[in-house]
Write a protein that holds these residues in place. Structure first.
Motif, PDB file in Angstrom:
ATOM      1  N   VAL A  68      31.832  34.029 -35.662  1.00  0.00           N
ATOM      2  CA  VAL A  68      32.509  35.228 -36.158  1.00  0.00           C
ATOM      3  C   VAL A  68      33.113  35.958 -34.962  1.00  0.00           C
ATOM      4  N   ALA A  69      34.428  36.194 -35.008  1.00  0.00           N
ATOM      5  CA  ALA A  69      35.088  36.912 -33.916  1.00  0.00           C
ATOM      6  C   ALA A  69      34.867  38.406 -34.083  1.00  0.00           C
ATOM      7  N   ARG A  70      34.830  39.093 -32.964  1.00  0.00           N
ATOM      8  CA  ARG A  70      34.706  40.542 -32.992  1.00  0.00           C
ATOM      9  C   ARG A  70      35.583  41.147 -31.908  1.00  0.00           C
ATOM     10  N   GLY A  71      36.345  42.166 -32.286  1.00  0.00           N
ATOM     11  CA  GLY A  71      37.143  42.898 -31.301  1.00  0.00           C
ATOM     12  C   GLY A  71      36.338  44.111 -30.882  1.00  0.00           C
ATOM     13  N   ALA A  72      36.780  45.293 -31.377  1.00  0.00           N
ATOM     14  CA  ALA A  72      36.066  46.513 -31.030  1.00  0.00           C
ATOM     15  C   ALA A  72      35.054  46.904 -32.108  1.00  0.00           C
ATOM     16  N   GLY A  73      35.030  46.162 -33.203  1.00  0.00           N
ATOM     17  CA  GLY A  73      34.061  46.460 -34.259  1.00  0.00           C
ATOM     18  C   GLY A  73      34.354  47.736 -35.032  1.00  0.00           C
ATOM     19  N   THR A  74      35.625  48.134 -35.113  1.00  0.00           N
ATOM     20  CA  THR A  74      35.969  49.329 -35.897  1.00  0.00           C
ATOM     21  C   THR A  74      36.419  48.983 -37.314  1.00  0.00           C
ATOM     22  N   GLY A  75      36.464  47.694 -37.621  1.00  0.00           N
ATOM     23  CA  GLY A  75      36.918  47.247 -38.947  1.00  0.00           C
ATOM     24  C   GLY A  75      36.137  47.932 -40.052  1.00  0.00           C
ATOM     25  N   LEU A  76      36.802  48.168 -41.197  1.00  0.00           N
ATOM     26  CA  LEU A  76      36.172  48.934 -42.273  1.00  0.00           C
ATOM     27  C   LEU A  76      35.826  48.080 -43.488  1.00  0.00           C
ATOM     28  N   SER A 134      44.636  55.100 -36.983  1.00  0.00           N
ATOM     29  CA  SER A 134      43.915  56.310 -36.547  1.00  0.00           C
ATOM     30  C   SER A 134      42.820  55.952 -35.551  1.00  0.00           C
ATOM     31  N   SER A 135      42.397  54.690 -35.571  1.00  0.00           N
ATOM     32  CA  SER A 135      41.336  54.244 -34.664  1.00  0.00           C
ATOM     33  C   SER A 135      41.899  53.759 -33.327  1.00  0.00           C
ATOM     34  N   GLN A 136      43.145  54.102 -33.021  1.00  0.00           N
ATOM     35  CA  GLN A 136      43.825  53.442 -31.903  1.00  0.00           C
ATOM     36  C   GLN A 136      43.205  53.649 -30.523  1.00  0.00           C
ATOM     37  N   CYS A 139      40.217  50.647 -31.312  1.00  0.00           N
ATOM     38  CA  CYS A 139      40.372  49.300 -31.874  1.00  0.00           C
ATOM     39  C   CYS A 139      41.163  48.394 -30.933  1.00  0.00           C
ATOM     40  N   SER A 140      40.918  47.080 -31.059  1.00  0.00           N
ATOM     41  CA  SER A 140      41.559  46.124 -30.161  1.00  0.00           C
ATOM     42  C   SER A 140      42.799  45.542 -30.821  1.00  0.00           C
ATOM     43  N   ILE A 141      43.737  45.103 -30.001  1.00  0.00           N
ATOM     44  CA  ILE A 141      44.965  44.518 -30.529  1.00  0.00           C
ATOM     45  C   ILE A 141      44.653  43.196 -31.253  1.00  0.00           C
ATOM     46  N   GLY A 143      41.980  42.638 -33.041  1.00  0.00           N
ATOM     47  CA  GLY A 143      41.536  43.085 -34.357  1.00  0.00           C
ATOM     48  C   GLY A 143      42.715  43.549 -35.206  1.00  0.00           C
ATOM     49  N   ASN A 144      43.679  44.215 -34.580  1.00  0.00           N
ATOM     50  CA  ASN A 144      44.886  44.664 -35.296  1.00  0.00           C
ATOM     51  C   ASN A 144      45.646  43.478 -35.878  1.00  0.00           C
ATOM     52  N   VAL A 145      45.756  42.415 -35.068  1.00  0.00           N
ATOM     53  CA  VAL A 145      46.448  41.214 -35.555  1.00  0.00           C
ATOM     54  C   VAL A 145      45.664  40.624 -36.725  1.00  0.00           C
ATOM     55  N   ASN A 148      46.236  42.967 -39.684  1.00  0.00           N
ATOM     56  CA  ASN A 148      47.598  43.475 -39.903  1.00  0.00           C
ATOM     57  C   ASN A 148      47.568  44.997 -40.066  1.00  0.00           C
ATOM     58  N   SER A 149      46.992  45.646 -39.102  1.00  0.00           N
ATOM     59  CA  SER A 149      46.761  47.082 -39.183  1.00  0.00           C
ATOM     60  C   SER A 149      48.053  47.884 -39.193  1.00  0.00           C
ATOM     61  N   GLY A 150      47.942  49.031 -39.825  1.00  0.00           N
ATOM     62  CA  GLY A 150      49.077  49.947 -39.874  1.00  0.00           C
ATOM     63  C   GLY A 150      48.652  51.308 -39.384  1.00  0.00           C
TER      64      GLY A 150
HETATM   65  C1  FAD Z   1      37.926  56.092 -37.852  1.00  0.00           C
HETATM   66  C2  FAD Z   1      38.694  54.850 -38.210  1.00  0.00           C
HETATM   67  C3  FAD Z   1      40.033  54.958 -38.524  1.00  0.00           C
HETATM   68  C4  FAD Z   1      40.771  53.831 -38.882  1.00  0.00           C
HETATM   69  N1  FAD Z   1      42.101  53.969 -39.151  1.00  0.00           N
HETATM   70  C5  FAD Z   1      42.840  52.881 -39.457  1.00  0.00           C
HETATM   71  C6  FAD Z   1      44.232  53.005 -39.732  1.00  0.00           C
HETATM   72  O1  FAD Z   1      44.800  54.091 -39.681  1.00  0.00           O
HETATM   73  N2  FAD Z   1      44.914  51.893 -40.054  1.00  0.00           N
HETATM   74  C7  FAD Z   1      44.320  50.669 -40.101  1.00  0.00           C
HETATM   75  O2  FAD Z   1      45.004  49.703 -40.382  1.00  0.00           O
HETATM   76  N3  FAD Z   1      43.016  50.521 -39.826  1.00  0.00           N
HETATM   77  C8  FAD Z   1      42.248  51.590 -39.511  1.00  0.00           C
HETATM   78  N4  FAD Z   1      40.909  51.439 -39.245  1.00  0.00           N
HETATM   79  C9  FAD Z   1      40.301  50.096 -39.340  1.00  0.00           C
HETATM   80  C10 FAD Z   1      40.195  49.303 -38.014  1.00  0.00           C
HETATM   81  O3  FAD Z   1      40.260  50.146 -36.912  1.00  0.00           O
HETATM   82  C11 FAD Z   1      41.270  48.223 -37.916  1.00  0.00           C
HETATM   83  O4  FAD Z   1      41.063  47.274 -38.926  1.00  0.00           O
HETATM   84  C12 FAD Z   1      41.313  47.519 -36.537  1.00  0.00           C
HETATM   85  O5  FAD Z   1      42.435  46.678 -36.479  1.00  0.00           O
HETATM   86  C13 FAD Z   1      40.083  46.695 -36.245  1.00  0.00           C
HETATM   87  O6  FAD Z   1      40.124  46.317 -34.875  1.00  0.00           O
HETATM   88  P1  FAD Z   1      38.808  45.916 -34.093  1.00  0.00           P
HETATM   89  O7  FAD Z   1      39.207  45.505 -32.738  1.00  0.00           O
HETATM   90  O8  FAD Z   1      37.821  46.986 -34.185  1.00  0.00           O
HETATM   91  O9  FAD Z   1      38.354  44.644 -34.920  1.00  0.00           O
HETATM   92  P2  FAD Z   1      36.909  44.213 -35.474  1.00  0.00           P
HETATM   93  O10 FAD Z   1      36.405  45.246 -36.415  1.00  0.00           O
HETATM   94  O11 FAD Z   1      36.063  43.869 -34.319  1.00  0.00           O
HETATM   95  O12 FAD Z   1      37.299  42.938 -36.249  1.00  0.00           O
HETATM   96  C14 FAD Z   1      38.125  42.983 -37.390  1.00  0.00           C
HETATM   97  C15 FAD Z   1      38.415  41.562 -37.879  1.00  0.00           C
HETATM   98  O13 FAD Z   1      39.210  40.896 -36.932  1.00  0.00           O
HETATM   99  C16 FAD Z   1      38.615  39.692 -36.505  1.00  0.00           C
HETATM  100  N5  FAD Z   1      38.983  39.566 -35.081  1.00  0.00           N
HETATM  101  C17 FAD Z   1      38.809  40.476 -34.099  1.00  0.00           C
HETATM  102  N6  FAD Z   1      39.336  40.023 -32.953  1.00  0.00           N
HETATM  103  C18 FAD Z   1      39.852  38.812 -33.200  1.00  0.00           C
HETATM  104  C19 FAD Z   1      40.532  37.833 -32.408  1.00  0.00           C
HETATM  105  N7  FAD Z   1      40.788  38.015 -31.117  1.00  0.00           N
HETATM  106  N8  FAD Z   1      40.910  36.678 -32.998  1.00  0.00           N
HETATM  107  C20 FAD Z   1      40.668  36.466 -34.309  1.00  0.00           C
HETATM  108  N9  FAD Z   1      40.044  37.347 -35.090  1.00  0.00           N
HETATM  109  C21 FAD Z   1      39.641  38.514 -34.554  1.00  0.00           C
HETATM  110  C22 FAD Z   1      37.164  39.857 -36.809  1.00  0.00           C
HETATM  111  O14 FAD Z   1      36.541  38.617 -37.053  1.00  0.00           O
HETATM  112  C23 FAD Z   1      37.194  40.700 -38.055  1.00  0.00           C
HETATM  113  O15 FAD Z   1      37.380  39.895 -39.185  1.00  0.00           O
HETATM  114  C24 FAD Z   1      40.138  52.562 -38.918  1.00  0.00           C
HETATM  115  C25 FAD Z   1      38.793  52.454 -38.584  1.00  0.00           C
HETATM  116  C26 FAD Z   1      38.071  53.573 -38.243  1.00  0.00           C
HETATM  117  C27 FAD Z   1      36.629  53.396 -37.895  1.00  0.00           C
END
Ligand code: FAD
Lengths: 484, 357
Positions: A68-76, A134-136, A139-141, A143-145, A148-150
C-alpha cells in the motif's frame, strides 16, 4: 514470506531505520485522514530513491506480499489504510524538487514533495502550481496524482489531471514506465489520465512533471450573502450563464458560516442562509471588468449584502473562513465526517434540502461548505464518536447523502476518492459490466492484485452481498415516490 | 434511439462471434489519419444514424451528445448560447462527427491555452468489444469514482470500444478576440512564445510560419487592448479566418499531396533542422513539417524524441502502416493487455493505431 525474512531481505539494501516492524514504530501509519478506520501494517518501508522502490516491489512481488503506497496520509477515504499482512510503502522520503524550468513552465518533482512546496519553488519566476487542495501545506503531489485532487481554484484552472504532463511509474512487478511526456501529448492510449485518480491501485508514482501557471497579476473576491439558499444557487448559475468562469466560487451555509465566524472573526453575515465567495483573477483590467459584472449579477440574484475585497489582506481574510471550515467544525463538535459528492449545479437546492431533512431525521447537525462552481458538495456531519451508535448513525446518514448525489445525476466522490470508505456505494453507481472493466484495467497493470488490495473497486461478490441496487445517473429507483 | 444501440450491439456480437474486424466510421473526415485496418472482409459500422444532442444546459457548462452528431451542428447549437468547444477540434470536412473528434483526440489552435479534447471529456457511454453498454464518468466537472475510462477512450482511435455518447465541458465564448502579427525569425519566435506564456497574458493561440508570428488574444476587451499595447504588432484584419485555416489545414502551408508530419515536442525546443517547411503552433509545442518523401521516417522520429516528444505521420501520399510513434516495449505490453480486456476478439478497428491493437 515470514515477516522477519522480509525485513532481512529489505534491510539488505535499505538502512535499518527505513524498514520498520516494531508495533510502536508502525502506529503512526495505522490510518490516513479517515481515522475511523485503523490497521497496523506488517512492515513499513521508507525508500529514498526510485531504485529502492523497484527493489522493494520486486521482493514483494516475488513473495506475493501486498503493498500500500502512502504519501502524506491526508487522504479522506482510507486509500492509504495499511494491509495487515502487507508492506506500507511510504514515499515521504522522495521529496526533492529535481528541476524547475521557468521557460517551459514545468517542474520535475518526486512524489513526496508537498503540494505547496512546488508553488513556493516556482514563485520567484512568477509561476505556481494551480491545483490547491485545502490540505496543500501537508499533502504530497504523489497523493494528489493518486486522488486527482482539486481545490478552490479548479473551476478555472483544472484538477490534477489537467496540470500534469508526465509520470514515472513503477509497476508491482518492479518495471518502470514513462507515461505522458514533456510535450503536450503522447502516443498511444491516455495512460496519464488512467493513472490520475487511480488511488495507488495501478503503480507507484516515482516522478512527476507538473505544469506551472503564471501567477495572476491581481485577484479580488466578492462576498455575497443570501437569505435563501436557492437564491444563492441561482446566483451561481447566473454568473456562469453570463459567460464568467470565476477563479473560485464557494458556498457556505448558515451553520458553517456561524462556526467559522466564531473561529476567524471575518465579519460574515450571520443571518444569511448562504454566503457565496466568488473570485476574479487575471490582469488588472480583466479583474476590474469581471468584478463589476459579478457584483451586478449578485445584486440581481437577490443578495442581501455584498462586499468586495479592497486589498490583498482583505481578500485573504474573506477566504480565511472558507479555508478554516474543517478546523472550525472540529471546534463546534467533538468529531465530524466529511462527505464529498458532486451533483449537477441545477440540483443544488434540491439536494441541500434533502440533506437538511436527513439531518433532522438523524438528529445530527450537518454543515455545508463546498465548491459551488462545480457542484462538489462537502457536507460535514457533526457527531460524537464517544456516544454509542453515533458513528454508525453518521455513516448511514453519509451513505444516504451519496445515494442522493447519484440519483441527482452526480457521483459519490468528486475529489476525495473511493478508498475503503465508499467501496459499497460503487455498487450503486456502477453496473457489474462497468465494474468488470475496472477490474480489467487493474489486471492490465497488476494481474496478481497485490497493490492496495480491497480498495477503490469492489468485487462483484461484495456488491452482491451489499445488495445495493445500481442506480443509473439521473434515473430514480422509484420515480413515482416523492423525493427527499 | 435504443433500437439503434441494440443494432450496434448485435453487429459487434456477431463480429466477435466470427472474429471479423469492424471499421467504425463516422463522417469519414479523418479516414486519412492513422493506419489501415488489418484483416479480411472488414465490415463497416456506421455511427452517423445515432445522432443528436441528449442534454445541454448552458449554465451547467456541459453538453451531452450522441457520437453520430455532426460536429458542425453541435458547435452551431453551442454558438447560439455564446459557448464553444474550447479545444477547437479540427473538422477536416463538413461530415465530421463528435465520435471521430473524440476517438482521434485531435485539438486545434486554442489547445495550448485551454487544454485538449481529453481535458474537456467528462463522461462517455460506449459499447465494448462484447457489445456491453457501459457508462463511465458523468456530467459533472469533478468525479473520481472509478478509473478514468472516459479519457482513456479519448484518442484511442476506436480500438477499445464504440463511443455512443460523450459529455463535454464547454466554455463561454471570449467577449473579444484580436489577432496580431509580428515579424521575426524562428528562434526568436520560439523564445518569445515561451516567455509570454509564462506571463499573465490572454494569449489563446500562436502560429509561426514564414518569418511571421501570429498571435490571438482572447478575453475582456480591456485586457485584450492592454495586452496588445504590451506586445506590439500589427492587428490582422481577418483574424478569425486565419485561425480557421490553421485549424482546418487549409492554410497555404498545408500543401496537399506531400507528407505531413506532426511533431509534438517540448515547447522550448530550438528550431528543428529537418528537410522541408515547418509551421509552429501551441507556443512551440507543436511543429508541423511538410516534406517530400526524402526526409526519412527515422530522422523525424529521432528529432522528435531528442526534443522530448514524438512524431506522427499525419498525412502521407500512400496509406501507412506506422503512422504513430513506436511505443516502448513495456508500454506496448500494457496497451495489449488493455485491448485484450476491452475487445477480447480484437474486432474493433484492429491495427488502426498500432499493429496488434
Ligand atoms: C484538512 C484536509 C483538507 C483537504 N482538502 C482537500 C481538497 O480541498 N481537495 C482535495 O482534493 N482533497 C482534499 N483533502 C484530501 C487529501 O489531502 C488529498 O486526497 C491528497 O491528495 C492526499 O495526498 P497524500 O499525500 O496525503 O496521500 P495519502 O493520503 O498518503 O494517499 C492517498 C492515496 O494515494 C496513494 N498514493 C500516495 N502516494 C502515491 C504514489 N507516489 N504512487 C501511487 N499511489 C500513491 C495512496 O495509496 C492512497 O490510495 C483534504 C484532506 C484534509 C485532511
Amino acid at each position: 514470506m515470514h515477516p522477519l525474512e522480509l525485513v532481512t531481505n529489505l534491510r539488505a539494501f535499505l538502512p535499518a531505520e527505513a524498514v520498520l516492524y516494531e508495533s510502536e514504530d508502525l502506529k503512526p501509519y495505522e490510518c490516513d485522514g479517515l481515522s475511523a478506520y485503523r490497521q497496523t501494517p506488517m512492515i513499513v518501508a521508507l525508500p529514498q530513491t526510485e531504485d529502492e522502490v523497484i527493489r522493494i516491489l520486486r521482493i514483494c512481488h516475488t513473495s506475493k506480499t501486498p503493498v500500500v503506497a502512502r504519501g502524506a496520509g491526508t487522504g479522506l477515504s482510507g486509500g492509504a489504510l495499511p494491509h495487515p499482512a502487507g508492506v506500507l510503502l511510504s514515499l515521504a522520503k522522495l521529496k526533492r524538487i529535481l528541476e524547475v524550468d521557468p521557460v517551459a513552465r514545468t517542474a520535475l518533482v518526486q512524489p513526496g514533495v508537498r503540494n505547496l512546496a512546488i508553488s513556493e519553488a516556482a514563485a520567484p519566476y512568477g509561476l505556481y502550481y494551480a491545483p490547491d487542495p485545502s490540505s496543500q501545506i501537508a499533502c504530497s503531489i504523489g497523493g494528489n496524482v493518486a486522488e486527482n485532487s482539486g481545490g478552490v481554484h479548479c473551476l478555472k484552472y483544472g484538477l490534477t489531471v489537467h496540470n500534469i504532463l508526465k509520470l514515472r511509474v513503477v509497476t508491482m512487478a518492479g518495471e518502470s514506465l514513462e507515461i505522458g511526456s514533456a510535450s503536450l501529448d503522447a502516443p498511444g492510449y491516455d495512460l496519464l489520465a488512467l493513472m490520475t485518480g487511480s488511488e495507488g491501485m495501478l503503480g507507484i508514482v516515482t516522478e512527476i512533471i507538473v505544469k506551472l501557471t503564471p501567477s495572476p497579476e491581481k485577484a479580488q473576491v466578492v462576498m455575497a450573502a443570501f437569505d435563501d439558499i436557492r437564491k444563492a444557487g441561482n446566483a451561481v448559475a447566473n454568473v456562469i450563464g453570463a459567460g464568467i468562469i470565476p477563479a473560485g466560487m464557494e458556498m457556505m451555509d448558515k451553520i458553517a458560516t456561524r462556526a467559522v465566524e466564531e473561529y476567524v472573526h471575518v465579519g460574515y453575515n450571520l443571518e444569511a442562509a448562504a454566503i457565496l465567495l466568488c473570485e476574479a483573477d487575471g490582469t488588472a483590467e480583466e479583474v476590474a471588468d469581471e468584478i463589476r459584472r459579478i457584483d451586478k449579477i449578485m445584486r440581481e440574484s437577490g443578495a442581501i449584502e455584498i462586499r468586495t475585497s479592497r486589498d490583498e489582506t482583505e481578500r485573504l481574510r474573506f477566504w480565511a473562513g472558507r479555508k478554516a471550515a474543517f478546523p472550525a467544525a472540529g471546534r463546534v463538535s467533538p468529531d465530524y465526517y466529511c462527505m464529498d459528492g458532486t451533483i449537477p449545479r441545477k440540483n443544488l437546492a434540491r439536494v441541500l434540502g434533502g440533506i437538511e431533512k436527513l439531518s433532522t431525521e438523524y438528529g445530527l447537525r450537518c454543515m455545508n461548505v463546498f465548491h459551488a462552481g462545480d457542484g462538489n458538495l462537502h457536507p460535514l456531519i457533526l457527531y460524537d464518536a464517544n456516544l454509542p451508535g453515533e458513528l454508525e448513525k453518521t455513516e448511514e446518514f453519509g451513505v444516504k447523502i451519496l445515494e442522493m448525489c447519484i440519483e441527482a445525476g452526480g457521483t459519490i466522490t468528486g475529489e476525495h476518492g473511493v478508498g475503503i470508505e465508499k467501496i459499497n456505494q460503487m455498487c450503486s453507481q456502477f453496473s457489474s459490466g462497468e465494474l468488470k472493466i475496472f477490474h480489467a484495467v487493474k489486471a492490465a497493470f497488476d494481474p496478481e492484485g497485490l497493490l492496495n488490495p480491497g480498495k477503490a473497486v469492489p468485487t462483484l461478490r461484495r456488491c452482491a452481498e451489499h445488495g445495493a441496487m445500481h442506480v443509473h445517473s439521473g434515473e430514480e429507483k422509484f420515480p413515482e415516490l416523492p423525493r427527499f | 434511439m435504443q433500437n439503434i444501440i441494440d443494432q450496434f450491439a448485435n453487429i459487434i456480437r456477431a463480429a466477435a462471434g466470427c472474429k471479423a474486424p469492424l471499421r467504425i466510421c463516422g463522417g469519414g473526415s479523418k479516414e486519412f489519419y492513422g493506419n489501415r485496418i488489418v484483416g479480411q472482409n472488414i465490415d463497416m459500422l456506421d455511427i452517423t444514424t445515432y445522432s443528436g444532442i441528449v442534454d445541454y444546459e448552458p449554465t451547467e457548462l456541459v453538453v451531452t451528445a450522441r457520437t453520430g452528431t455532426r460536429l458542425a451542428d453541435l458547435e452551431a447549437e453551442l454558438y447560439k448560447h455564446r459557448q464553444m468547444l474550447a479545444f477547437e477540434p479540427p473538422h477536416f470536412g463538413s461530415a465530421a462527427t463528435l465520435g471521430g473528434c473524440v476517438a482521434t483526440g485531435l485539438s486545434g489552435p486554442r489547445r495550448a491555452s485551454v487544454g485538449a479534447v481529453r481535458d474537456f471529456v467528462l463522461g462517455v457511454r460506449m459499447l465494448d468489444g462484447r457489445g456491453d453498454d457501459l457508462r463511465f464518468g458523468g456530467q459533472v466537472m469533478k468525479n473520481v469514482a472509478g478509473y478514468d475510462i472516459s479519457r482513456l477512450m479519448t484518442g484511442s482511435m476506436g480500438t477499445l470500444g464504440l463511443l455512443l455518447e460523450v459529455s463535454l465541458k464547454v466554455l463561454p465564448l471570449p467577449p473579444m478576440e484580436m489577432t496580431l502579427s509580428l515579424q521575426m525569425k524562428e528562434a526568436e519566435a520560439i523564445e518569445k512564445m515561451n516567455l509570454w506564456a509564462g506571463k499573465p497574458l490572454p494569449i489563446s493561440a500562436t502560429c509561426f510560419c514564414n518569418d511571421a508570428l501570429t498571435l490571438r488574444l482572447s478575453g475582456a476587451e480591456a485586457a485584450v487592448r492592454a495586452a496588445h499595447a504590451k506586445l506590439g504588432g500589427e492587428e490582422v484584419a481577418e483574424g478569425a479566418a486565419f485561425w480557421q485555416s490553421v485549424r482546418e489545414q487549409t492554410h497555404i502551408f498545408f500543401q496537399p499531396g506531400k507528407s505531413l508530419w506532426r511533431l509534438s515536442i517540448k515547447s522550448t525546443a530550438p528550431p528543428l533542422s529537418l528537410l522541408g517547411q515547418q509551421l509552429i503552433e501551441w507556443g512551440g509545442a507543436l511543429r508541423w513539417l511538410i516534406s517530400d518523401a526524402e526526409v526519412g521516417t527515422e530522422t523525424v522520429r529521432v528529432a522528435a524524441k531528442t526534443a522530448s516528444g514524438h512524431a506522427t505521420l499525419f498525412r502521407s501520399g500512400e496509406s501507412s502502416a506506422a503512422a504513430f510513434h513506436p511505443l516502448a516495449p513495456e508500454m506496448m505490453n500494457i496497451h495489449r493487455c488493455l485491448k485484450e480486456k476491452f475487445d477480447p476478439m480484437g474486432i474493433l478497428n484492429p491495427g488502426r493505431m498500432y499493429p496488434g491493437l
